[in-house]
Motif scaffolding. Sequence first.
Motif, PDB file in Angstrom:
ATOM      1  N   ASN A 194      -5.452  -2.603  -7.992  1.00 30.34           N
ATOM      2  CA  ASN A 194      -5.306  -1.378  -7.366  1.00 30.34           C
ATOM      3  C   ASN A 194      -6.684  -0.976  -6.777  1.00 30.34           C
ATOM      4  O   ASN A 194      -7.623  -0.489  -7.589  1.00 30.34           O
ATOM      5  CB  ASN A 194      -4.980  -0.258  -8.179  1.00 30.34           C
ATOM      6  CG  ASN A 194      -4.867   1.158  -7.521  1.00 30.34           C
ATOM      7  OD1 ASN A 194      -5.305   1.428  -6.451  1.00 30.34           O
ATOM      8  ND2 ASN A 194      -4.196   2.235  -8.155  1.00 30.34           N
ATOM      9  N   THR A 223       1.404   2.019 -15.396  1.00 30.20           N
ATOM     10  CA  THR A 223       0.705   2.526 -14.190  1.00 30.20           C
ATOM     11  C   THR A 223      -0.704   1.849 -14.331  1.00 30.20           C
ATOM     12  O   THR A 223      -1.381   1.749 -15.251  1.00 30.20           O
ATOM     13  CB  THR A 223       0.265   4.150 -14.593  1.00 30.20           C
ATOM     14  OG1 THR A 223       1.669   4.775 -14.543  1.00 30.20           O
ATOM     15  CG2 THR A 223      -0.471   4.854 -13.507  1.00 30.20           C
ATOM     16  N   ASP A 273       0.897  -1.389   0.010  1.00 29.22           N
ATOM     17  CA  ASP A 273       0.150   0.014  -0.079  1.00 29.22           C
ATOM     18  C   ASP A 273       0.657   1.252   0.000  1.00 29.22           C
ATOM     19  O   ASP A 273       0.236   2.439  -0.181  1.00 29.22           O
ATOM     20  CB  ASP A 273      -1.012   0.032   1.209  1.00 29.22           C
ATOM     21  CG  ASP A 273      -1.707  -1.135   1.173  1.00 29.22           C
ATOM     22  OD1 ASP A 273      -2.379  -1.496  -0.058  1.00 29.22           O
ATOM     23  OD2 ASP A 273      -2.448  -1.435   2.197  1.00 29.22           O
ATOM     24  N   SER A 290      -2.956  -3.543  -3.852  1.00 32.08           N
ATOM     25  CA  SER A 290      -2.397  -2.456  -3.432  1.00 32.08           C
ATOM     26  C   SER A 290      -4.034  -1.519  -3.236  1.00 32.08           C
ATOM     27  O   SER A 290      -4.904  -1.757  -4.216  1.00 32.08           O
ATOM     28  CB  SER A 290      -1.703  -1.587  -4.130  1.00 32.08           C
ATOM     29  OG  SER A 290      -1.060  -0.484  -3.769  1.00 32.08           O
ATOM     30  N   SER A 347      -6.725   3.353 -10.423  1.00 32.80           N
ATOM     31  CA  SER A 347      -7.475   2.942  -8.981  1.00 32.80           C
ATOM     32  C   SER A 347      -8.746   2.200  -9.667  1.00 32.80           C
ATOM     33  O   SER A 347      -9.368   2.496 -10.838  1.00 32.80           O
ATOM     34  CB  SER A 347      -8.157   4.208  -8.299  1.00 32.80           C
ATOM     35  OG  SER A 347      -8.957   3.927  -7.315  1.00 32.80           O
ATOM     36  N   VAL A 401      -1.165   3.463  -8.947  1.00 33.54           N
ATOM     37  CA  VAL A 401       0.102   2.286  -8.531  1.00 33.54           C
ATOM     38  C   VAL A 401       0.963   2.315  -9.774  1.00 33.54           C
ATOM     39  O   VAL A 401       0.511   1.812 -11.048  1.00 33.54           O
ATOM     40  CB  VAL A 401      -0.368   1.082  -8.355  1.00 33.54           C
ATOM     41  CG1 VAL A 401       0.951   0.160  -8.028  1.00 33.54           C
ATOM     42  CG2 VAL A 401      -1.252   1.027  -7.013  1.00 33.54           C
TER      43      VAL A 401
END
Length: 127
Positions: free
Chosen positions: A73, A96, A21, A38, A99, A81
């Motif tokens: 994510n 990348t 995280d 994460s 979310s 992330v």
Amino acid sequence: MPSIFDLQEPLSEFTGVATKDAAGSLTAAETIAGLILSAPASGVTLNSPTATAITDALKAAKAGSAFDFAVRNAGGGNFAVTFAAASGVTITGTATVASGKVGTFRGVVTATDTPAVTFYRVNTSDI
């Protein structure tokens, strides 16, 4: 008579889930294990293990050896992330994971004499 599956050893004996995280570095075991979860409270960068660490961790690694892993994510607030390359590692495609998304990568050993690994982004899906 043994089947072809009895004659080949698996690349790895790792299995499991890693939770990351906060920003930091992934170990070879975490990456090869296949799933990184994460839920960051802000944008984070996860550094890949080095190519040497990956080839050392893979059982019977050779050029062309491959494994898949996913970064999930589940963070809110549109926090990304980002997967970053360490020494001897190349990332091709989007590094990348937004979310609410899962980014799937395939790691391919491209050389073992001077270890090199390329991660390819192969898929993006919703959680």
